[in-house]
Design a protein around this motif. Structure first.
Motif, short mmCIF file in Angstrom:
data_model
loop_
_atom_site.label_atom_id
_atom_site.label_comp_id
_atom_site.label_asym_id
_atom_site.label_seq_id
_atom_site.Cartn_x
_atom_site.Cartn_y
_atom_site.Cartn_z
N GLY A 1 15.76 0.63 6.98
CA GLY A 1 14.40 0.45 8.14
C GLY A 1 13.44 -0.54 7.23
N VAL A 2 11.89 -0.01 8.00
CA VAL A 2 10.26 -0.68 7.27
C VAL A 2 9.67 0.07 7.01
N GLY A 3 8.69 0.51 6.00
CA GLY A 3 7.81 1.47 6.45
C GLY A 3 6.71 1.16 5.86
N ALA A 4 5.58 2.22 6.01
CA ALA A 4 4.15 1.63 5.29
C ALA A 4 3.37 3.12 5.09
N GLY A 5 2.31 3.26 3.61
CA GLY A 5 2.21 3.98 3.54
C GLY A 5 0.12 3.50 3.65
N ALA A 6 -0.26 4.54 2.85
CA ALA A 6 -1.40 5.05 2.53
C ALA A 6 -1.63 5.21 0.92
N ASN A 7 -2.01 4.45 0.28
CA ASN A 7 -2.06 5.62 -1.33
C ASN A 7 -4.24 5.09 -1.51
N ILE A 8 -4.20 6.63 -1.53
CA ILE A 8 -5.76 6.56 -1.85
C ILE A 8 -5.76 6.93 -3.33
N MET A 9 -6.81 5.94 -3.75
CA MET A 9 -6.99 6.82 -5.58
C MET A 9 -8.29 7.75 -5.66
N VAL A 10 -8.38 8.86 -6.21
CA VAL A 10 -8.04 10.00 -6.43
C VAL A 10 -10.06 9.63 -7.34
N SER A 11 -9.85 9.51 -8.23
CA SER A 11 -11.20 8.59 -8.93
C SER A 11 -11.89 7.67 -8.89
N ASN A 12 -11.82 6.71 -7.90
CA ASN A 12 -12.76 5.83 -7.04
C ASN A 12 -12.38 5.46 -5.70
N SER A 13 -12.75 4.62 -5.56
CA SER A 13 -12.83 3.97 -3.95
C SER A 13 -11.83 3.29 -3.10
N CYS A 14 -11.35 3.25 -4.39
CA CYS A 14 -10.12 2.03 -4.69
C CYS A 14 -8.56 2.09 -2.98
N ARG A 15 -7.80 1.93 -2.42
CA ARG A 15 -7.05 1.46 -1.61
C ARG A 15 -5.80 0.41 -1.55
N THR A 16 -4.38 1.48 -2.06
CA THR A 16 -3.53 0.03 -1.42
C THR A 16 -2.60 0.68 -0.04
N TYR A 17 -2.64 0.05 1.16
CA TYR A 17 -1.44 0.01 1.73
C TYR A 17 -0.32 -0.70 1.38
N PRO A 18 0.59 -0.23 1.07
CA PRO A 18 2.37 -0.92 0.93
C PRO A 18 3.14 -1.36 2.68
N ILE A 19 3.78 -2.20 2.09
CA ILE A 19 4.25 -2.45 3.59
C ILE A 19 6.17 -3.23 3.18
N PHE A 20 6.88 -2.39 3.14
CA PHE A 20 8.04 -2.70 2.73
C PHE A 20 8.96 -2.73 3.57
N ALA A 21 10.61 -2.28 3.41
CA ALA A 21 12.02 -2.20 3.20
C ALA A 21 12.14 -1.50 2.74
#
Length: 178
Positions: free
Chosen positions: A68-88
């Motif tokens: 299937g498909v999915g998405a996520g939220a990766n919240i960095m613990v030591s700065n204000s950066c964020r990553t939002y993966p969208i994946f199969a």
């Protein structure tokens, strides 16, 4: 956006192929969905370790626990950066029956929101080895340990030019699938 369309097309093709198989031998195709919580440690030394949340949906059939498909939220613990993966996602035990150990493969894009108000879309790949925990007729809990690659790369705006090195993560996720 072409990558998202390509991922969606590939997943839909797999879903259609699985659904078209005859239901001989009692193997059922069913809708599957799940959620995960975990953490990733930055192995590349850029201080980008994160707390991760993921969700996905697709089909389950025979040796495929999830396609299937999915998405996520990766919240960095030591700065204000964020990553939002969208994946199969492909999760398989490589056997028609559920086994203790399974393989979890993901590929797609990562929407990276970086320092200085910069953003970058980059390749995202994850591979992990999972272990089924408690389960029942309608659910299965599991834990996955694996590796994740986030490409990042060159970012250029009118005021700023930056080259971001790729991120390499070791991570662990606790999840449940219905």
């Amino acid at each position: 956006m072409r990558v998202v369309a390509l991922i969606t097309a590939c997943v839909m093709t797999v879903m259609a192929a699985v659904a078209a198989e005859p239901a001989d031998g009692g193997v059922k195709t069913r809708f599957a969905w799940g959620a995960e919580f975990g953490s990733s440690i930055d192995l590349s030394g850029h201080d980008m370790s994160s707390i991760d949340f993921n969700a996905g949906f697709g089909v389950s059939h025979g040796w495929l626990s999830l396609a299937g498909v999915g998405a996520g939220a990766n919240i960095m613990v030591s700065n204000s950066c964020r990553t939002y993966p969208i994946f199969a996602i492909i999760r398989t035990s490589l056997s028609p029956r559920r086994r203790l150990v399974f393989l979890d493969l993901r590929g797609g894009i990562a929407l990276n929101y970086l320092t200085d108000n910069l953003s970058k879309t980059s390749p995202y790949v994850s591979a992990g080895l999972g272990f089924n925990l408690a389960g029942g007729r309608n659910f299965q809990s599991y834990i996955v340990a694996g590796y994740t690659y986030n490409g990042r790369g060159h970012v250029e705006t009118a005021e700023i030019i930056r080259d971001y090195e790729p991120l390499h993560y070791a991570g662990i996720r606790l999840g449940i699938e219905f």
